[in-house]
Motif scaffolding. Structure first.
Motif, PDB file in Angstrom:
ATOM      1  N   PHE A 123      12.110   4.559  -6.744  1.00 25.71           N
ATOM      2  CA  PHE A 123      11.422   5.110  -7.908  1.00 25.71           C
ATOM      3  C   PHE A 123      12.333   6.141  -8.573  1.00 25.71           C
ATOM      4  CE2 PHE A 123       8.125   3.722  -5.050  1.00 25.71           C
ATOM      5  CZ  PHE A 123       7.135   3.199  -5.877  1.00 25.71           C
ATOM      6  N   ALA A 124      12.043   6.419  -9.841  1.00 23.72           N
ATOM      7  CA  ALA A 124      12.762   7.469 -10.559  1.00 23.72           C
ATOM      8  C   ALA A 124      11.786   8.175 -11.478  1.00 23.72           C
ATOM      9  CB  ALA A 124      13.923   6.889 -11.358  1.00 23.72           C
ATOM     10  N   VAL A 125      11.895   9.496 -11.565  1.00 24.75           N
ATOM     11  CA  VAL A 125      11.039  10.276 -12.458  1.00 24.75           C
ATOM     12  C   VAL A 125      11.929  10.993 -13.460  1.00 24.75           C
ATOM     13  CG1 VAL A 125       9.293  12.075 -12.660  1.00 24.75           C
ATOM     14  CG2 VAL A 125       9.361  10.629 -10.611  1.00 24.75           C
ATOM     15  N   ILE A 126      11.824  10.642 -14.722  1.00 27.77           N
ATOM     16  CA  ILE A 126      12.596  11.302 -15.779  1.00 27.77           C
ATOM     17  C   ILE A 126      11.883  12.600 -16.140  1.00 27.77           C
ATOM     18  CG2 ILE A 126      13.520  11.091 -18.110  1.00 27.77           C
ATOM     19  CD1 ILE A 126      13.319   8.042 -17.779  1.00 27.77           C
ATOM     20  N   MET A 127      12.610  13.729 -16.057  1.00 28.16           N
ATOM     21  CA  MET A 127      12.026  15.044 -16.336  1.00 28.16           C
ATOM     22  C   MET A 127      12.780  15.712 -17.478  1.00 28.16           C
ATOM     23  SD  MET A 127      11.122  16.424 -12.487  1.00 28.16           S
ATOM     24  CE  MET A 127      12.701  16.027 -11.751  1.00 28.16           C
ATOM     25  N   PRO A 128      12.310  15.538 -18.708  1.00 27.30           N
ATOM     26  CA  PRO A 128      12.999  16.129 -19.868  1.00 27.30           C
ATOM     27  C   PRO A 128      12.974  17.655 -19.808  1.00 27.30           C
ATOM     28  CG  PRO A 128      11.387  14.470 -20.545  1.00 27.30           C
ATOM     29  CD  PRO A 128      11.133  14.770 -19.103  1.00 27.30           C
ATOM     30  N   ASN A 129      14.001  18.245 -20.366  1.00 26.02           N
ATOM     31  CA  ASN A 129      14.106  19.712 -20.494  1.00 26.02           C
ATOM     32  C   ASN A 129      13.849  20.406 -19.152  1.00 26.02           C
ATOM     33  OD1 ASN A 129      14.578  22.103 -21.842  1.00 26.02           O
ATOM     34  ND2 ASN A 129      12.480  22.294 -22.610  1.00 26.02           N
ATOM     35  N   THR A 130      14.460  19.865 -18.104  1.00 24.89           N
ATOM     36  CA  THR A 130      14.275  20.411 -16.751  1.00 24.89           C
ATOM     37  C   THR A 130      15.634  20.588 -16.087  1.00 24.89           C
ATOM     38  OG1 THR A 130      12.167  19.230 -16.562  1.00 24.89           O
ATOM     39  CG2 THR A 130      13.141  20.081 -14.523  1.00 24.89           C
ATOM     40  N   ALA A 131      15.950  21.824 -15.715  1.00 33.58           N
ATOM     41  CA  ALA A 131      17.211  22.108 -15.033  1.00 33.58           C
ATOM     42  C   ALA A 131      17.078  21.725 -13.552  1.00 33.58           C
ATOM     43  CB  ALA A 131      17.580  23.578 -15.172  1.00 33.58           C
ATOM     44  N   ARG A 132      18.212  21.691 -12.863  1.00 37.61           N
ATOM     45  CA  ARG A 132      18.227  21.234 -11.476  1.00 37.61           C
ATOM     46  C   ARG A 132      17.340  22.076 -10.552  1.00 37.61           C
ATOM     47  NH1 ARG A 132      21.034  17.852  -8.317  1.00 37.61           N
ATOM     48  NH2 ARG A 132      21.323  18.401  -6.129  1.00 37.61           N
ATOM     49  N   PRO A 133      17.352  23.431 -10.613  1.00 32.56           N
ATOM     50  CA  PRO A 133      16.502  24.214  -9.694  1.00 32.56           C
ATOM     51  C   PRO A 133      15.013  23.866  -9.816  1.00 32.56           C
ATOM     52  CG  PRO A 133      18.148  25.625 -10.702  1.00 32.56           C
ATOM     53  CD  PRO A 133      18.228  24.317 -11.416  1.00 32.56           C
ATOM     54  N   LYS A 186       0.826  -1.211   0.000  1.00 34.05           N
ATOM     55  CA  LYS A 186       0.000   0.000   0.000  1.00 34.05           C
ATOM     56  C   LYS A 186       0.857   1.257   0.000  1.00 34.05           C
ATOM     57  CE  LYS A 186      -3.998  -2.120   2.266  1.00 34.05           C
ATOM     58  NZ  LYS A 186      -4.845  -2.160   3.490  1.00 34.05           N
ATOM     59  N   ILE A 187       1.975   1.218   0.730  1.00 30.42           N
ATOM     60  CA  ILE A 187       2.895   2.361   0.743  1.00 30.42           C
ATOM     61  C   ILE A 187       3.466   2.584  -0.650  1.00 30.42           C
ATOM     62  CG2 ILE A 187       5.119   3.182   1.595  1.00 30.42           C
ATOM     63  CD1 ILE A 187       4.469   1.777   4.259  1.00 30.42           C
ATOM     64  N   ILE A 188       3.902   1.497  -1.278  1.00 27.30           N
ATOM     65  CA  ILE A 188       4.498   1.598  -2.618  1.00 27.30           C
ATOM     66  C   ILE A 188       3.472   2.112  -3.629  1.00 27.30           C
ATOM     67  CG2 ILE A 188       5.429   0.214  -4.513  1.00 27.30           C
ATOM     68  CD1 ILE A 188       6.752  -1.563  -2.372  1.00 27.30           C
ATOM     69  N   GLN A 189       2.237   1.632  -3.546  1.00 25.13           N
ATOM     70  CA  GLN A 189       1.196   2.082  -4.474  1.00 25.13           C
ATOM     71  C   GLN A 189       0.834   3.542  -4.229  1.00 25.13           C
ATOM     72  OE1 GLN A 189      -1.647  -0.985  -3.511  1.00 25.13           O
ATOM     73  NE2 GLN A 189      -1.182  -2.166  -5.363  1.00 25.13           N
ATOM     74  N   MET A 190       0.852   3.961  -2.972  1.00 27.01           N
ATOM     75  CA  MET A 190       0.587   5.360  -2.681  1.00 27.01           C
ATOM     76  C   MET A 190       1.656   6.257  -3.279  1.00 27.01           C
ATOM     77  SD  MET A 190       1.659   8.042  -0.556  1.00 27.01           S
ATOM     78  CE  MET A 190       2.365   7.349   0.936  1.00 27.01           C
ATOM     79  N   LEU A 191       2.930   5.866  -3.133  1.00 27.95           N
ATOM     80  CA  LEU A 191       4.022   6.649  -3.713  1.00 27.95           C
ATOM     81  C   LEU A 191       3.895   6.723  -5.234  1.00 27.95           C
ATOM     82  CD1 LEU A 191       7.083   5.386  -1.624  1.00 27.95           C
ATOM     83  CD2 LEU A 191       6.037   7.635  -1.542  1.00 27.95           C
ATOM     84  N   ALA A 192       3.553   5.608  -5.860  1.00 23.57           N
ATOM     85  CA  ALA A 192       3.385   5.599  -7.315  1.00 23.57           C
ATOM     86  C   ALA A 192       2.263   6.540  -7.734  1.00 23.57           C
ATOM     87  CB  ALA A 192       3.080   4.175  -7.797  1.00 23.57           C
ATOM     88  N   GLY A 193       1.159   6.568  -6.944  1.00 27.13           N
ATOM     89  CA  GLY A 193       0.059   7.470  -7.255  1.00 27.13           C
ATOM     90  C   GLY A 193       0.450   8.926  -7.117  1.00 27.13           C
ATOM     91  N   VAL A 194       1.214   9.259  -6.073  1.00 26.51           N
ATOM     92  CA  VAL A 194       1.666  10.646  -5.880  1.00 26.51           C
ATOM     93  C   VAL A 194       2.555  11.082  -7.030  1.00 26.51           C
ATOM     94  CG1 VAL A 194       3.090  12.151  -4.441  1.00 26.51           C
ATOM     95  CG2 VAL A 194       1.432  10.606  -3.377  1.00 26.51           C
ATOM     96  N   LEU A 195       3.501  10.230  -7.415  1.00 25.66           N
ATOM     97  CA  LEU A 195       4.405  10.584  -8.513  1.00 25.66           C
ATOM     98  C   LEU A 195       3.633  10.790  -9.811  1.00 25.66           C
ATOM     99  CD1 LEU A 195       7.405   8.141  -7.860  1.00 25.66           C
ATOM    100  CD2 LEU A 195       7.219  10.566  -7.277  1.00 25.66           C
ATOM    101  N   GLY A 196       2.639   9.933 -10.057  1.00 25.33           N
ATOM    102  CA  GLY A 196       1.858  10.086 -11.274  1.00 25.33           C
ATOM    103  C   GLY A 196       1.027  11.356 -11.289  1.00 25.33           C
ATOM    104  N   ASP A 197       0.536  11.791 -10.101  1.00 30.23           N
ATOM    105  CA  ASP A 197      -0.334  12.972 -10.034  1.00 30.23           C
ATOM    106  C   ASP A 197       0.440  14.281 -10.041  1.00 30.23           C
ATOM    107  OD1 ASP A 197      -2.510  11.292  -9.917  1.00 30.23           O
ATOM    108  OD2 ASP A 197      -2.656  11.341  -7.715  1.00 30.23           O
ATOM    109  N   GLU A 198       1.657  14.269  -9.514  1.00 27.93           N
ATOM    110  CA  GLU A 198       2.369  15.520  -9.260  1.00 27.93           C
ATOM    111  C   GLU A 198       3.373  15.902 -10.346  1.00 27.93           C
ATOM    112  OE1 GLU A 198       1.709  17.650  -6.755  1.00 27.93           O
ATOM    113  OE2 GLU A 198       0.033  16.305  -6.306  1.00 27.93           O
ATOM    114  N   VAL A 199       3.533  15.102 -11.379  1.00 31.33           N
ATOM    115  CA  VAL A 199       4.504  15.447 -12.416  1.00 31.33           C
ATOM    116  C   VAL A 199       3.763  15.791 -13.716  1.00 31.33           C
ATOM    117  CG1 VAL A 199       6.269  13.975 -11.403  1.00 31.33           C
ATOM    118  CG2 VAL A 199       4.759  13.026 -13.147  1.00 31.33           C
ATOM    119  N   ARG A 200       4.510  16.342 -14.672  1.00 29.26           N
ATOM    120  CA  ARG A 200       3.907  16.716 -15.956  1.00 29.26           C
ATOM    121  C   ARG A 200       3.630  15.484 -16.815  1.00 29.26           C
ATOM    122  NH1 ARG A 200       8.852  20.195 -18.018  1.00 29.26           N
ATOM    123  NH2 ARG A 200       9.728  18.164 -17.469  1.00 29.26           N
ATOM    124  N   LYS A 201       2.840  15.674 -17.876  1.00 27.42           N
ATOM    125  CA  LYS A 201       2.542  14.573 -18.784  1.00 27.42           C
ATOM    126  C   LYS A 201       3.789  14.078 -19.503  1.00 27.42           C
ATOM    127  CE  LYS A 201      -2.322  15.579 -19.673  1.00 27.42           C
ATOM    128  NZ  LYS A 201      -3.353  15.871 -20.705  1.00 27.42           N
TER     129      LYS A 201
END
Length: 448
Positions: free
Chosen positions: A260-270, A233-248
């Motif tokens: 987990f890892a989230v690839i963010m194209p065209n995104t600088a460190r700040p 349940k913890i792992i599924q909750m984290l997956a849901g948060v990552l899916g909701d809080e990042v761009r398409k």
């Protein structure tokens, strides 16, 4: 219009079959099949409807012809109209002349069939389950559909079902290979493939790229104290948060049991750090709201730029290795012998795995007409062994048909053609003659 002859129907079937060798997309396979059907029958209206497995309602997935704007994407309630009847009954339907068919105005008339004069519809099945309906309304040349047309249409529907199932299984296997089963996110293999492309874009076009790493700390302790169910349940909750809080355009992945890892194209460190803080806050909120066991996560941002992609290279494996001796998977000619030998070895291994059972059954020898009851004593994916209740006249090498019911929840009936391989008084050992690459009923039964 080309005359509707057996040879032209065979050409349609061949055209659909040729597409099996290169079509892996379900939608493209369906569209190509509809082109063949349209060119053969020249209907004024063609529709492919998908059956919702939960409600039985039908959705117009693909529509061609004059009524496209009227029904495309619309739904048809279970049992409604021509397609609903075909889906419910699992039988082909022909109405040569709607004006002379009393059923039409009372049962089948809908907005899309209003004003039509002749109709054909056939079910698409997987086993005994109907998952779709192909429907044709009227002809361009004004002639009604005939029984001969329905026979051709039914044959085309059978080949269509094979083509769609092949595309489905390809997509299903690819999804299983590329997706984490618990969260539905892309897995490590997919992450590495996406990262290889992202690093190439970063180097070539100079766009920055960042990856947010999310690690659950002390996952083993959580598992020991609260059990696998709570950890899931913890792992599924984290997956849901990552899916909701990042761009398409961002790609969240699960790359390890606790990471987990989230690839963010065209995104600088700040900018990536801002996302990291927002996700951290959201995780804390969700954890408190759902009253989950206390756990901690470590968030880290790895960024790369055109002149320095080394940090990105350090978190993925872009040096893909292929299975020894296996060429590119689509190269049938190069891999057929290898896979055939592996299949033979698997067949030889699985024949030794048998399950002891006590099931009643019936055998029939089509050549002599002999029938008899038996007690099934063992079963495998390769064959069965049974003892006849009475003496028999079976001989080694005879082809016999057997029928028995499994003692599973569905009381599944199994009917197979077998060849007698061994006999000792009333005991008979048989090997399946209609060998299947995988029999789902027996397969799941043997795994119990």
């Amino acid at each position: 219009m080309e005359p509707l002859t057996p040879s032209s129907c065979i050409n349609v079937l061949l055209g659909i079959s040729r597409g099996l060798s290169h079509r892996t997309s379900i939608q493209k396979t369906l569209e190509e099949i509809c082109v063949h059907v349209e060119s053969f029958f020249s209907p004024r209206h063609l529709a492919f409807l998908l059956v919702d497995p939960d409600t039985g309602d039908l959705t117009f997935n693909h529509v061609v012809g004059e009524k496209t704007d009227l029904v495309s994407g619309k739904k048809l309630r279970k049992g409604t109209g021509l397609a609903g009847w075909v889906a419910e009954m699992g039988e082909a339907l022909l109405i040569e002349d709607t004006a002379r068919d009393p059923r039409f105005t009372t049962q089948f008339l809908t907005a899309k069939t209003k004003g039509c004069s002749t109709v054909m519809a056939v079910p698409l099945k997987s086993g005994d389950m109907v998952y779709g309906v192909l429907e044709l309304i009227d002809t361009q040349h004004g002639e009604p559909f005939t029984k001969r047309n329905l026979t051709d249409f039914a044959a085309i529907a059978e080949v269509t079902a094979v083509a769609l199932e092949r595309a489905y299984y390809f997509q299903a296997m690819r999804r299983m290979a590329e997706t984490d089963q618990l969260t539905g996110l892309p897995n490590k293999r997919t992450f590495d493939r996406y990262m290889e492309r992202e690093i190439e874009v970063c180097k070539r076009y100079g766009t920055p790229s960042s990856v947010l790493m999310v690690t659950i700390e002390n996952l083993r302790r959580l598992n020991e104290e609260y059990g696998p169910s709570s950890v899931d349940k913890i792992i599924q909750m984290l997956a849901g948060v990552l899916g909701d809080e990042v761009r398409k355009v961002d790609v969240p992945c699960r790359i390890a049991s606790n990471k987990f890892a989230v690839i963010m194209p065209n995104t600088a460190r700040p900018a990536a750090l801002d996302v990291s803080q927002r996700i951290n806050t959201k995780i804390a909120q969700q954890s408190a709201t759902r009253q989950m066991p206390y756990f901690s996560v470590l968030l880290d941002v790895v960024s790369g730029i055109q002149d320095d992609v080394a940090p990105l290279l350090g978190i993925c494996d872009t040096s893909r290795t292929t299975t020894r001796g296996f060429r590119k998977f689509r190269n049938v000619a190069a891999n057929l012998v290898l896979l055939l030998n592996e299949e033979k070895q698997a067949m030889e291994r699985r024949q030794y795995y048998r399950k002891n059972v006590q099931l009643a059954g019936l055998f029939e020898n089509p050549e002599t007409g002999e029938t008899g009851d038996f007690l099934l004593e063992n079963v495998s994916l390769n064959g069965v062994g049974f003892t006849t209740l009475l003496s028999h006249r079976l001989v080694r090498g005879a082809l016999i048909k057997i029928r028995f019911r499994l003692d599973d929840s569905r009381r599944t009936e199994v009917t197979r053609l077998t060849r007698v391989k061994y006999m000792s008084e009333r005991y008979v050992g048989c090997q399946f003659a209609d060998q299947k690459s995988y029999d789902s009923d027996l397969g799941f039964y043997l795994m119990r």
